[in-house]
Design an enzyme around this catalytic site. Sequence first.
Site, short mmCIF file in Angstrom:
data_model
loop_
_atom_site.label_atom_id
_atom_site.label_comp_id
_atom_site.label_asym_id
_atom_site.label_seq_id
_atom_site.Cartn_x
_atom_site.Cartn_y
_atom_site.Cartn_z
CB SER A 79 -16.29 32.61 67.57
OG SER A 79 -16.37 32.14 68.88
CE LYS A 82 -14.47 34.11 70.34
NZ LYS A 82 -14.10 32.69 70.50
CE1 TYR A 204 -16.27 36.60 73.27
CE2 TYR A 204 -17.41 35.38 74.99
CZ TYR A 204 -16.72 35.40 73.79
OH TYR A 204 -16.49 34.23 73.11
CE1 TYR A 256 -11.78 29.59 68.40
CE2 TYR A 256 -13.33 28.38 67.04
CZ TYR A 256 -13.00 29.50 67.76
OH TYR A 256 -13.87 30.52 67.86
CB VAL A 274 -20.91 27.95 68.74
CG1 VAL A 274 -19.61 27.40 69.23
CG2 VAL A 274 -21.33 29.19 69.47
#
Length: 613
Positions: A79, A82, A204, A256, A274
């Site tokens: 992530s 992103k 992705y 998050y 992660v």
Amino acid sequence: MREGKPTPEAVPMEETADPITAALNELHASLASDSSGTLASYIPQLAEVDPGQFGLALATLDGRRYQAGDAAVPFTLQSVSKPFVYALALADLGLEEVLSRVGAEPSGEAFNAISLEPGSGRPSNPMVNAGAILTTSLVRGDGPAARFERIRELLSAFAGRPLDMDEKVFASELETGDRNRALAYLMRNAGSLRCDVDEAIDVYFRQCALLATAADVAVMAATLANGGINPCTKATVVSQSIAEHVLAVMASCGMYDYAGEWLLRVGLPAKSGVSGGLVAVSPGQFGIGLFSPPLDARGNSVRAVAASRVLAERFQLHLMHHPGRSAPVIAHAGSAVTTRSGRLRRRKERDVLHAHGGDIDLRSLQGDIEFAAAEVILQSLSAVPAARPGSARWLVLDVQGISRLHPVAARMLDAAVLELGTRGIVVVVGDGHRRGLLPHATVELPSPEEALEWCEDALLDRHGALLAPAAELPLRDHDVLAALDDEARAVLSAAVSPYTYQREERVLASDDEVLLLILSGRLAAYTQGATARRLGSMGPGTAVTRLQPLDDGRAQPMLVAELPGEGGLLRRAQLERLEREHPRVLARLWRLLASSREVGCWPVAAPAWGSRR
Ligand code: DON
């Protein structure tokens, strides 16, 4: 490539510990023993890594890197990719178009939550998986391979080196990534995802499997901190506004369901992944890259979060932290009554400046000038009185000490300069390096010193005290002769001989020439050496002599004619005659020259402006 093997490009840890590396080493040592957290296992390949790995890196906006521990160990970005792909979508489509497809509201939910707007299926933000899958689908490219290649290229530009993809991690996620596939189907069903699900997911997963080290991530972060310019390669990777938008979304949504507490405690735009990576940005200061695989319950790296908290506290990085007062933006405010240029002037001119110098205001500006500092300057400028009807006022703006003028501040200052003009104030800017800074200024001159001289001349001219450039002061009206008695005046008049100098000619360059009484034109004194600095200038009615040594051991300044002129020159032979025949006259002459109140004589009197700096 399996995670955990150093890349050939990786930089080995520095042996010598400067204070920043020492702080990172200390942080590494203090957190290495914390083995809490678990490895992500929903992508089986990620559970294979050594949980003891821990790397910290920091990259400055000058491109310097500091690191500790396993900062050269590559890991898949997951992530952490992103925000950088979001930057690419913004570059391709613009903010409005991207916002219409992906929101910017913190979901307060886990990274893999089904966080879609009811009805439209628009994901809440680009940092959660749903939003990231959709963002990736927005990247332009002829097919998925081309789209991924553009993503790989942009992330490589952020890192300053080509990034490879970990095929095994990609394959592993492709096999087990049904939840993401399900998210994509939901968005496809709602109409928010407009391309094929498998294509979207393929690109992705590939972006998530791009390999980088903590040191790379620090440079990627520093590029965002630096307004989109990679501080190591100097390449413009994205525009400043895109960097700002990406940082804003990282700050509100990057962590998050920990985003709020993260902003409270750490206060930096950040993004975790992660595989244990974390990118954090201190805007305008530096970038941080962290890596440690064990994750907490929210999917954020335990050691990376702990290290960020310590770093933010130790280096006072919180975005909301008040930096404290800096040096005053107005270094000097005054008028020509108290601050004079380095021009030596005859008595009549000095008297006029003394009486009317208040009509010339001075402001010396310094430091980094943004909105708030510009507002302080505006306040100060608004206090400059308007010119009286039919007369004039001047303002010298010394901008030499400004280290950075933000465009918004430049516009504010220029608007103020324009307004001063409407109040009859002539604004003269002094700085040779920053031409065109304030387009509404009346005059720009190479230095504040020359700007002040220019204003003094203009003021003297208004009061009829300035000699016309071609006019010559009669010798008897020179301040030196006017201050002597009749006998001394006659002796000195007979001792000096007429002397003419041309523009740029060196004056009093020979040992034979002792004293020059200036009657017209203008001389300037410069320091000797490679970088000649203008110390001041001398006009009609003043004198220059080479007899008075500079008492601080500096080399004698060089005297150069700035305007052609005439003078009365005392040569050494005449001086020796005066010593023999008129010692009383000579003694009176030297006393006079030494008294700056009576006569302006270089180098006896030091320039006020020059000595202030
Ligand atoms: O989409 C996923 O599930 C992973 N490829 C990335 C998720 C991730 O890194 C979440 N971050 N904490």
